[in-house]
Enzyme design. Structure first.
Site, PDB file in Angstrom:
ATOM      1  N   LYS A 246       0.861  -1.192   0.000  1.00  0.00           N
ATOM      2  CA  LYS A 246       0.000   0.000   0.000  1.00  0.00           C
ATOM      3  C   LYS A 246       0.890   1.231   0.000  1.00  0.00           C
ATOM      4  CE  LYS A 246      -4.496   0.894   0.325  1.00  0.00           C
ATOM      5  NZ  LYS A 246      -5.573  -0.036  -0.051  1.00  0.00           N
TER       6      LYS A 246
HETATM    7  N1  GLU Z   1      -7.065   0.314  -3.228  1.00  0.00           N
HETATM    8  C1  GLU Z   1      -7.885  -0.809  -3.548  1.00  0.00           C
HETATM    9  C2  GLU Z   1      -7.995  -1.746  -2.348  1.00  0.00           C
HETATM   10  O1  GLU Z   1      -7.882  -1.333  -1.227  1.00  0.00           O
HETATM   11  C3  GLU Z   1      -7.464  -1.500  -4.836  1.00  0.00           C
HETATM   12  C4  GLU Z   1      -6.108  -2.122  -4.829  1.00  0.00           C
HETATM   13  C5  GLU Z   1      -5.670  -2.630  -6.197  1.00  0.00           C
HETATM   14  O2  GLU Z   1      -6.460  -2.624  -7.122  1.00  0.00           O
HETATM   15  O3  GLU Z   1      -4.505  -3.030  -6.296  1.00  0.00           O
HETATM   16  O4  GLU Z   1      -8.281  -2.906  -2.479  1.00  0.00           O
END
Ligand code: GLU
Length: 472
Positions: free
Chosen positions: A103
């Site tokens: 993240k």
């Molecule tokens: N930010 C989104 C999540 O929390 C998508 C992550 C992604 O598509 O890699 O799942």
């Protein structure tokens, strides 16, 4: 009592891991965050140098690339990014997308800067991550999260390609891009769509629905949504227009609006865009203390905004018998215990909001294969269907049988699947399969009484076997 987002996720993890026989040390290895990179960089804007702080955290590399969004918010901090990265690890394992968890975040109020300034800031942040391989199609693939969207992903993708001009797979360095820049149909709606598919799957088994003290189908169910951003809006929109749910309250930054007869989600969305909040929406009652509506009477509560909104202070007052976590971490571990004791059913984040990363996976595969889904087979499929329809009609004429295929059936049956249909079908399949894997644990193990623990057991089991198979 767990304080902090990471501590809360860890407490939930430990609860499930404690029920498993992982062997010495493996539990700790899976739980810890592998690395977090902090970068402070300057950008010259409005005649001065502004310093920004950003993070990219890698929770687990049992599979690579690692995957997870990039969040833009003033509240971003290391603990939050690490907690969100760990949730990505469990989420990817649960829905069987072949990634580790990661993240990113940037401490910024995106509304304080204009588009050109945001582009400069984003490109500079991306540059810092790309040069350390923290954005790379084979190693680390970001995506949108709160405060970012297609526009930012297009800038990141372009930045990577400028710095890696001979990488033929460069577009796969990030997902959530616009369609004309290597994106995939259905990615923007994907997380909200996934919430809808998760609810549909839950409502397929009346025994489960009864466990939540509910009955019947989604039709007519009273739903409260917190946060009408990309995820909350799409979930509410699809549930209202396709499943007959009644959206009785919407909670936003400036307060909440409610109407027992139901709110028109599309109209509220437009109102927020035009007025910056829900206040003044015609035909509904405005409540300045938005959080109070989390405690209102309803059938389904959908927290789709920030983490920690249901906590030890309000969990006991929540009346919804069913909560589906469209956001990451909206229920703290302390609140989770209170809700469990009350018998509230919580469909956990790592499953409920996995639609985004699932369709991100499809986009990454599309980028690596350099071809749009459905391009080879769509017309062939249509031609075969046409053959069948022609033959049936010939038979009916030859035998003088007075029936006809309705034109509605024909137009639906004859249409070959394009990219959007295939993406939705792949997402639906993923959400159904993942729920069944959770359900099996939930229903068969006496020591597992809630869906979150069951989801953790499934995810941790898969991560553990992946570690065991490859050795450490
Ligand atoms: N930010 C989104 C999540 O929390 C998508 C992550 C992604 O598509 O890699 O799942």
């Amino acid at each position: 009592m767990a304080t902090g987002f990471s501590a809360s996720v860890d407490a939930m993890f430990e609860r499930a891991a404690g029920l498993m026989d992982l062997g010495p040390g493996l539990q700790e290895k899976i739980r810890v965050c592998n690395a977090t990179y902090t970068v402070r960089f300057g950008v010259r804007l409005r005649g001065a140098i502004h310093t920004f702080t950003g993070y990219r955290s890698v929770h687990s590399e049992h599979m690579e690339p690692v995957k997870g969004g990039i969040r833009y918010a003033l509240s971003v901090n290391q603990d939050e990014v690490e907690a969100l990265a760990s949730l990505m690890t469990y989420k990817c394992a649960l829905v069987e997308v072949p990634y580790g968890g990661s993240k990113g975040g940037l401490c910024i109020d995106p509304r304080a800067w204009d588009e050109h300034e945001l582009e400069l800031i984003t490109r500079r942040f991306a540059y810092e991550l790309i040069k350390r391989d923290m954005i790379n199609p084979a190693q680390n693939v970001p995506a949108p999260d709160m405060g970012t969207g297609e526009r930012e992903m297009a800038w990141i993708s372009d930045q990577y390609q400028r710095m890696n001009t001979t990488d033929i797979n460069g577009r796969a360095c990030v997902t959530g891009k616009p369609l004309n820049a290597g994106g995939i149909a259905g990615r923007v709606e994907a997380t909200g769509r996934g919430v809808q598919y998760a609810l549909r799957e839950f409502f397929r088994t009346s025994e489960d629905v009864a466990e939540a003290g509910l009955s019947g189908t989604l039709d007519g169910k009273r739903v409260i949504v917190q946060g009408l951003g990309n995820v909350g809006f799409h979930a509410a929109h699809f549930l209202q227009t396709e499943d007959g749910c009644r959206i009785t309250a919407i909670i936003e930054r400036d307060g909440a609006i409610h109407s027992p007869g139901g709110l028109d989600v599309d109209a509220v969305h437009l109102h927020i865009q035009e007025n910056g909040g829900v206040k003044g929406f015609p035909g509904a009652t405005f409540e300045p203390d938005g959080a109070a509506l989390l405690e209102a009477e309803c059938d389904i509560l959908i927290p789709a905004a920030l983490e920690g909104v249901i906590h030890a202070g309000n969990a006991a007052n929540i009346k919804a018998p069913l909560i589906i976590e469209a956001a990451n971490g909206p229920v703290t571990s302390d609140a989770d215990a209170i809700l469990r004791d009350k018998g509230t059913i919580v469909i956990p984040d790592m499953y409920a909001n996995a639609g985004g990363v699932t369709v991100s996976y499809f986009e990454w595969v599309k980028n690596l294969s350099h071809i749009r889904f459905g391009r080879m087979q769509r017309r062939a499929e249509e031609a075969r269907h046409q053959l069948l329809v022609d033959e049936l009609e010939r038979l009916s004429r030859a035998r003088d049988v007075p029936w006809e295929l309705s034109s509605d059936f024909k137009s639906q049956y004859l249409r070959g699947a394009g990219e959007l249909e295939l993406v939705r079908s792949g997402l639906d399949d993923t959400m159904r399969a993942a729920f069944q894997s959770i359900r099996e644990v939930w229903r068969t193990r006496d020591d597992v009484s809630d869906l979150r623990t069951a989801a953790f057991v499934v995810a941790i089991g898969r991560i553990a076997s992946s570690y065991r198979a490859k050795g450490l």
